[in-house]
Design an enzyme around this catalytic site. Structure first.
Site, mmCIF file in Angstrom:
data_model
loop_
_atom_site.group_PDB
_atom_site.id
_atom_site.type_symbol
_atom_site.label_atom_id
_atom_site.label_comp_id
_atom_site.label_asym_id
_atom_site.label_seq_id
_atom_site.Cartn_x
_atom_site.Cartn_y
_atom_site.Cartn_z
ATOM 1 N N CYS A 16 40.557 -43.468 7.255
ATOM 2 C CA CYS A 16 41.156 -44.770 7.505
ATOM 3 C C CYS A 16 40.032 -45.784 7.720
ATOM 4 O O CYS A 16 39.008 -45.473 8.318
ATOM 5 C CB CYS A 16 42.078 -44.804 8.708
ATOM 6 S SG CYS A 16 43.466 -43.697 8.584
ATOM 7 N N ARG B 43 37.507 -44.572 2.555
ATOM 8 C CA ARG B 43 37.888 -43.827 3.758
ATOM 9 C C ARG B 43 39.355 -43.413 3.742
ATOM 10 O O ARG B 43 39.808 -42.662 4.611
ATOM 11 C CB ARG B 43 37.633 -44.684 5.003
ATOM 12 C CG ARG B 43 36.197 -45.072 5.179
ATOM 13 C CD ARG B 43 36.052 -45.963 6.372
ATOM 14 N NE ARG B 43 36.292 -45.250 7.608
ATOM 15 C CZ ARG B 43 35.363 -44.618 8.298
ATOM 16 N NH1 ARG B 43 34.126 -44.593 7.869
ATOM 17 N NH2 ARG B 43 35.662 -43.996 9.411
ATOM 18 N N TRP C 92 44.544 -43.197 5.404
ATOM 19 C CA TRP C 92 44.561 -41.810 4.929
ATOM 20 C C TRP C 92 45.548 -41.114 5.859
ATOM 21 O O TRP C 92 45.262 -40.887 7.031
ATOM 22 C CB TRP C 92 43.182 -41.193 5.051
ATOM 23 C CG TRP C 92 43.049 -39.846 4.428
ATOM 24 C CD1 TRP C 92 42.711 -39.563 3.140
ATOM 25 C CD2 TRP C 92 43.216 -38.581 5.069
ATOM 26 N NE1 TRP C 92 42.685 -38.206 2.945
ATOM 27 C CE2 TRP C 92 42.984 -37.578 4.102
ATOM 28 C CE3 TRP C 92 43.559 -38.190 6.362
ATOM 29 C CZ2 TRP C 92 43.077 -36.213 4.395
ATOM 30 C CZ3 TRP C 92 43.650 -36.830 6.655
ATOM 31 C CH2 TRP C 92 43.409 -35.868 5.670
ATOM 32 N N ASN D 178 42.371 -45.858 13.669
ATOM 33 C CA ASN D 178 41.759 -44.771 12.900
ATOM 34 C C ASN D 178 41.619 -43.598 13.847
ATOM 35 O O ASN D 178 41.205 -43.783 14.980
ATOM 36 C CB ASN D 178 40.387 -45.275 12.405
ATOM 37 C CG ASN D 178 39.494 -44.176 11.888
ATOM 38 O OD1 ASN D 178 39.959 -43.117 11.483
ATOM 39 N ND2 ASN D 178 38.201 -44.427 11.895
ATOM 40 N N GLY D 179 41.995 -42.389 13.406
ATOM 41 C CA GLY D 179 41.882 -41.211 14.273
ATOM 42 C C GLY D 179 43.251 -40.655 14.614
ATOM 43 O O GLY D 179 44.232 -40.922 13.910
ATOM 44 N N GLU E 18 28.242 -25.835 -4.732
ATOM 45 C CA GLU E 18 28.247 -27.297 -4.820
ATOM 46 C C GLU E 18 28.769 -27.754 -6.192
ATOM 47 O O GLU E 18 29.548 -28.703 -6.278
ATOM 48 C CB GLU E 18 26.830 -27.838 -4.546
ATOM 49 C CG GLU E 18 26.660 -29.332 -4.657
ATOM 50 C CD GLU E 18 27.506 -30.150 -3.685
ATOM 51 O OE1 GLU E 18 28.108 -29.573 -2.749
ATOM 52 O OE2 GLU E 18 27.605 -31.371 -3.885
ATOM 53 N N LYS F 88 32.115 -30.101 -6.707
ATOM 54 C CA LYS F 88 32.137 -31.390 -7.424
ATOM 55 C C LYS F 88 33.255 -31.397 -8.441
ATOM 56 O O LYS F 88 34.016 -32.343 -8.541
ATOM 57 C CB LYS F 88 30.822 -31.607 -8.171
ATOM 58 C CG LYS F 88 29.642 -32.307 -7.617
ATOM 59 C CD LYS F 88 29.755 -33.322 -6.605
ATOM 60 C CE LYS F 88 30.281 -32.834 -5.280
ATOM 61 N NZ LYS F 88 29.712 -33.255 -4.087
ATOM 62 N N GLU G 271 36.724 -31.459 -6.775
ATOM 63 C CA GLU G 271 36.998 -32.719 -6.066
ATOM 64 C C GLU G 271 37.417 -33.835 -7.015
ATOM 65 O O GLU G 271 38.350 -34.569 -6.719
ATOM 66 C CB GLU G 271 35.728 -33.209 -5.341
ATOM 67 C CG GLU G 271 35.499 -32.651 -3.975
ATOM 68 C CD GLU G 271 34.204 -33.186 -3.372
ATOM 69 O OE1 GLU G 271 34.265 -33.682 -2.240
ATOM 70 O OE2 GLU G 271 33.141 -33.120 -4.019
ATOM 71 N N HIS H 161 33.465 -7.750 -7.859
ATOM 72 C CA HIS H 161 34.281 -7.327 -6.722
ATOM 73 C C HIS H 161 35.565 -8.140 -6.612
ATOM 74 O O HIS H 161 36.020 -8.430 -5.513
ATOM 75 C CB HIS H 161 33.449 -7.423 -5.432
ATOM 76 C CG HIS H 161 32.218 -6.586 -5.486
ATOM 77 N ND1 HIS H 161 32.256 -5.202 -5.443
ATOM 78 C CD2 HIS H 161 30.911 -6.916 -5.642
ATOM 79 C CE1 HIS H 161 31.021 -4.741 -5.546
ATOM 80 N NE2 HIS H 161 30.192 -5.749 -5.672
ATOM 81 N N LYS I 4 36.161 -40.012 2.308
ATOM 82 C CA LYS I 4 34.734 -39.747 2.397
ATOM 83 C C LYS I 4 34.308 -39.318 3.784
ATOM 84 O O LYS I 4 33.505 -38.422 3.962
ATOM 85 C CB LYS I 4 33.959 -41.004 1.991
ATOM 86 C CG LYS I 4 32.472 -40.792 2.072
ATOM 87 C CD LYS I 4 31.748 -41.438 0.959
ATOM 88 C CE LYS I 4 30.361 -40.906 0.781
ATOM 89 N NZ LYS I 4 30.289 -39.630 0.081
#
Ligand code: G6P
Length: 608
Positions: free
Chosen positions: A2, A27, A74, A100-101, A481, A485, A488, A504, A603
């Site tokens: 947010c 955000r 968000w 926010n939170g 990583e 990417k 995402e 395995h 983010k």
């Protein structure tokens, strides 16, 4: 998560706030809203979807305010609807709140207010704040806000405007970022200092439990005991242009291309070539604290965790210090065993990731020192740690980390040299390592110059629904990583795997519809990886190898080969990562995905 932006001053509050929110949209972007005061009346607008929808609505309504607060959301409590979007108002529409939170005790506060006859309209935790302030208000807004804040539990940053006070915004924060920007007879509030860069460089952060009354010519701050305090202003280092997209289609692409310079900045002035060592001028650690380190524990989330894994390999290989890496969200609840002689390294691009900060607080409560590796000046992590090394990557706006990640690996490589030179690494070995680091920016540029090949390959690999990234040693965290990417930003279900583990279980998933990206740039284990490539190929999976220029034994196994310049194994992850970033970017672009703002992500993850 947010974004909050607010403005008090003679400027056009509506456009300043909307433009400020645009800088914070990374955000959260499921809905947005704005509220403000004009001629003694409180007005607002809220819309579902991106900020552009709100911007149009505000224009259509011709809204004008003397002061305004805005929010880009968000969703946590309540699905993204117009009603759940912020700002939230009290029943009589006298005041508006953005938040926010998470207010953890919102259920009990809500029940108490309901018993007093308050009617709630939204499913959010935030709405209780608006009703509480209204219930305490008897002409003194600050007092009503204080009483409200005293009842709240959780992590939050809150801003309030009231129709009776058209000259001020009241704010508070607890374990959530909120920065106040001080201009020339104007003031701003924002969730992230980047958003202020266009207006002012003079800022201060609201610390836990502080309340500030922000007016155009004065900002009064009170501590948890309601005593007035003075806050020191800090001057932001970055330029407003650094948070513009420029000619790039996406921030993500711009940030991928900024990596040569970001890496140069991360290294700049930190080499002590004469001694084959490194110095971090901002690091306020006693040298004995570093000489005495017997173990290292690295904490991080997402890409920062992956950087930490690479750091652990380097620290063990070169500095011979046993190093453990933990996902911060898991670590914080484990009542961790932290022995004396342990150095904790907390890695976070934003410095605001709630789990990383909570994990840091937990280990510091046990008396251990924490060294932060962070990109954002003044962020919570930098304030909660004993020392900080900055990435110097410049603002990272795209939701997925690119230059943040590669500069984290560079900083970890530098730290490794520093700690290794304090141990058994010779001057010559140190100098050799620095020499390889020095070549990196140009080598990254060489990978970037090859963009056309990535664009072409993306067309071929964009239509698969799942994929694997595999590698060994340094290429294993690199594969995690690379897979992160791709998932995402393109929503392809991709997994990173240690190549030796494929047998395995995961090999059962291989078939012609599941391509494998094999990261072949680890010299010490390539001969082992070669067998894994054959295993993949014989299951019919399309195979793409990302390999160093000098590696000639691929012997017709892969369907496609991407070449990256040759360096030492420890640094090859940076070059291979840039390749996987480009691949992910062009595949996502080919699929028409929203690359800078992928669905459901944000983010800066400031909630648990
Ligand atoms: C979010 C971002 C990731 C990032 C992670 C940790 O999930 O989308 O790109 O790696 O948070 O963020 P940090 O700021 O702590 O590095």
């Amino acid at each position: 998560m947010c974004g909050i932006f607010g403005y008090v001053g003679p400027g056009d509050a509506v456009s300043i706030v909307i433009n400020g929110l645009k800088k914070l949209e990374y955000r959260g972007y499921d809905s947005a809203g704005i509220a403000g005061v004009k001629n003694g009346q409180l007005k607002y607008a809220k819309e579902v979807g991106k900020l552009s929808v709100l911007e149009k609505e505000v224009q259509d309504q011709g809204l004008r305010f003397d002061i305004a607060i805005g929010h880009t959301r968000w969703a946590t409590h309540g699905v993204p609807t117009k009603i759940n979007a912020h700002p939230h108002l009290d029943t009589n529409h006298t005041l508006a709140v953005v938040h926010n939170g998470i207010i953890e005790n919102h259920e009990s506060l809500r029940s108490a207010l309901k018993q007093k006859g308050v009617k709630f309209v939204s499913d959010t935790d935030t709405e209780v704040v608006a009703h509480l302030i209204a219930s305490f208000y008897q002409g003194d807004l600050l007092e009503a806000f204080r009483q409200t804040v005293g009842l709240l539990k959780g992590a939050f940053a809150i801003a309030v405007v009231h129709k009776d006070f058209p000259d001020r915004i009241l704010v508070t924060a607890n374990q959530c970022p909120l920065v106040v920007g001080v201009g020339n007879n104007e003031a701003f509030i924002a969730s992230d200092s980047h958003a202020l860069a266009k207006h002012t460089r003079e800022v201060f952060f609201i610390s836990d439990a502080e309340i500030a009354v922000v007016t155009a010519d004065k900002v009064e701050v009170f501590d948890a005991k309601h005593e007035p305090i003075s806050k020191e202003l800090m001057t932001l280092a970055y330029e407003a242009e650094s948070i513009e997209k420029g000619s790039y289609a996406h921030f993500t692409l711009k940030e991928i291309h900024e990596q040569p310079q970001a890496i140069r900045n991360a290294m700049g002035s930190r080499f002590v070539e004469e001694y084959g060592s490194v110095t971090f001028e901002e690091l306020k650690f006693d040298i004995n604290d570093l000489i005495g380190v017997q173990r290292i524990l690295i904490l991080g989330c997402g890409s920062s965790y992956h950087a930490g894994l690479l750091g652990s390999y380097m620290l063990e290989d070169l500095a011979r210090i046993p190093t453990q890496v933990e996902i911060a969200s898991e670590f914080r609840y484990r009542n961790p065993i932290v022995k004396s002689g342990t150095l904790i390294i907390a890695i976070s691009q934003s410095g605001e990731t709630a789990d990383t900060i909570a994990a840091v607080k937990e280990v510091r409560a046990k008396g251990t020192k924490v060294l932060a590796i962070c990109n954002v000046q003044g962020s919570t992590l930098t304030r909660e740690s004993d020392g900080c090394i900055f990435l110097r990557a410049g603002p990272e706006i795209g939701v997925c980390s690119t230059k943040g990640f590669t500069t984290q690996v560079v900083v970890l490589a530098l730290l490794t040299v520093l700690l290794a030179r304090m141990r058994h690494m010779s001057k010559q070995e140190g100098q050799d390592f620095l020499h390889h680091l020095q070549k990196l920016p140009d080598q990254v540029q060489q990978v970037l110059n090859n963009s056309a090949q990535f664009e072409k390959l993306a067309k071929k690999y964009a239509n698969y629904d799942s994929a694997f990234f595999i590698g060994r040693r340094y290429m294993f965290p690199t594969s995690l990583e690379g897979a992160l990417k791709l998932k995402e930003i393109s929503y392809i279900n991709s997994s990173g795997y240690a190549a030796g583990e494929m047998k395995h279980g995961p090999i059962a998933l291989l078939n012609p519809k599941c391509p494998v990206f094999a990261l072949c740039a680890n010299k010490t284990t390539f001969s082992k990886l070669e067998s894994n490539l054959r295993e993949v190929k014989s299951r019919g999976s399309p195979l793409v190898a990302i390999a160093e220029e000098g590696l000639n034994h691929l012997g017709g196994i892969p369907d496609d080969i991407i070449r990256v310049p040759e360096t030492i194994d420890e640094l090859e992850p940076i070059l291979v990562t840039v390749a996987t970033q480009l691949l992910a970017y062009y595949i996502a672009n080919e699929r028409g995905a929203d690359i800078d703002q992928p669905r459901n992500l944000a983010k800066s993850v400031t909630v648990e």
